[in-house]
Design a protein around this motif. Structure first.
Motif, PDB file in Angstrom:
ATOM      1  N   GLN A 181       0.853  -1.191   0.000  1.00  0.00           N
ATOM      2  CA  GLN A 181       0.000   0.000   0.000  1.00  0.00           C
ATOM      3  C   GLN A 181       0.888   1.241   0.000  1.00  0.00           C
ATOM      4  N   PRO A 241      -4.771   4.803  -1.418  1.00  0.00           N
ATOM      5  CA  PRO A 241      -3.890   3.687  -1.797  1.00  0.00           C
ATOM      6  C   PRO A 241      -4.540   2.321  -1.656  1.00  0.00           C
ATOM      7  N   THR A 244       2.010  -2.982  -6.456  1.00  0.00           N
ATOM      8  CA  THR A 244       1.528  -1.714  -5.920  1.00  0.00           C
ATOM      9  C   THR A 244       1.045  -0.824  -7.052  1.00  0.00           C
TER      10      THR A 244
END
Length: 351
Positions: free
Chosen positions: A61, A68, A89
């Motif tokens: 994250q 996020p 990510t």
């Protein structure tokens, strides 16, 4: 909730536990993937790991990215190395770019300048596949439907009614009638294939009626919406004051669960990906919305010529399902993956 566990949240996906060993990323996982309209988190997760429901184990994250824990169409998903482990990510959102230090290496990340409503984030599973079962289906006790008020007649003696028609119902409305009722028709009676216990009766909603007047046990209603013709004998149930879940938290059940697929939408016996199925486990068994279960096919029975006896081969994993709506004794689930042909009566187990 601990800070460690919070970091594992990704668009509603929660891992088995914060201490579980990290999963390995697939060898053919894409270095970059651009999120498209129509994607689901499950789809994206399967590009990076074989166990999509454990996606948070490999998700990093990035707090330099707005929201996020959510991803949106147009976002770029990529791979980074964090403390010696490969993680996925959000690499890019929007056009503003800067370099962010990610120990042990430096990775160029591009946070966004745009503002996205949460509703535009991609869902965990394809909601179109389950929307009707969130709204138009209900499981009740057999006595509950039998005791519910029933459609007595249509205006001017009509036997079949539709939206905009006035109808009359008769029955026990309790101390105070509701302002509106769902109009339901009896569906399938579900029984446990082993114990023969009645698990519930499917009630299919065919319309919504607004109450105009009550005279004794006779109620006058206006059909505001119908999905099928309303017939004499259809039943009235109070509308549910229930929040429809649109975001799920895929996870294993809180305890070991085994059971069978009882039915599949459409009344057929073959089961495929994104079919809705009914399973014989519910709230009382520790199943809840988001519970992920593995589907197993029974092994074939073969003849051992040396021993002179029949032997059943071990069960084989054949797919994955995720529960999205539960009742006391059974649940609705969506088949997320089918690696071999599935049928009603196939079994499922806790991952």
């Amino acid at each position: 909730m601990s800070k460690t566990l919070k970091r594992l949240l990704f668009a509603g996906l929660v891992s088995v536990s914060a201490t579980a060993a990290a999963l390995e990323v697939k060898s053919d996982a894409p270095q970059r993937y651009v999120v498209k309209d129509g994607d689901t988190l499950w789809d994206i997760a399967e590009r990076y790991t074989d166990d999509a429901w454990q996606w948070p184990e490999i998700w990093y994250q990035n707090n330099q990215i707005k929201n996020p824990h959510l991803i949106f169409p147009g976002d770029v998903i990529g791979l980074v190395t964090i403390n010696g482990e490969t993680k996925a990510t959000v690499m890019k959102r929007g056009v503003a770019s800067r370099t962010v230090k990610l120990s042990p290496g430096t990775v160029k990340l591009q946070p966004t300048a745009r503002v996205e409503p949460i509703e535009s984030a991609i869902p965990a599973i394809p909601l179109d596949a389950i929307r009707g079962f969130l709204r138009d289906h209900r499981v009740v006790e057999t006595d509950e439907l039998a005791a519910a008020p029933r459609i007595l007649s249509g205006d001017d003696g009509h036997l079949i009614m539709g939206s905009g028609n006035r109808v009359y119902a008769r029955g026990d409305y309790g101390d105070e009638p509701a302002a509106a009722y769902g109009v339901f028709r009896q569906g399938q009676v579900y029984r446990d294939p082993e114990t023969k216990e009645v698990l519930g009766l499917e009630a299919l909603e065919v319309g919504l009626a607004r109450v105009n007047a009550v005279d004794g046990d006779i109620m006058t209603l206006l059909l505001e919406r119908t999905t099928q013709n309303v017939n004499i004998g259809d039943r009235l149930l109070e509308t549910e004051d229930r929040e429809l879940i649109t975001r799920y938290y895929p996870k294993p059940p809180s305890k070991d669960v085994t059971g069978q697929i009882l039915a599949v939408s459409g009344g057929v016996t073959q089961v495929g990906q994104f079919d809705v199925v009914v399973i014989n486990r519910g709230d009382r068994d520790g199943v809840e919305p988001g519970s992920v279960l593995l589907i197993e096919k029974a092994g074939n029975v073969v003849y051992d010529k040396i021993a002179g006896e029949k032997v059943r081969l071990p069960n084989t994993r054949a797919g994955t399902l995720m529960v999205f709506r539960t009742f006391e004794k059974l649940s609705y689930a969506l088949v997320m993956r089918a690696t071999s042909p599935l049928r009603v009566t196939d079994r499922f187990v806790t991952p």
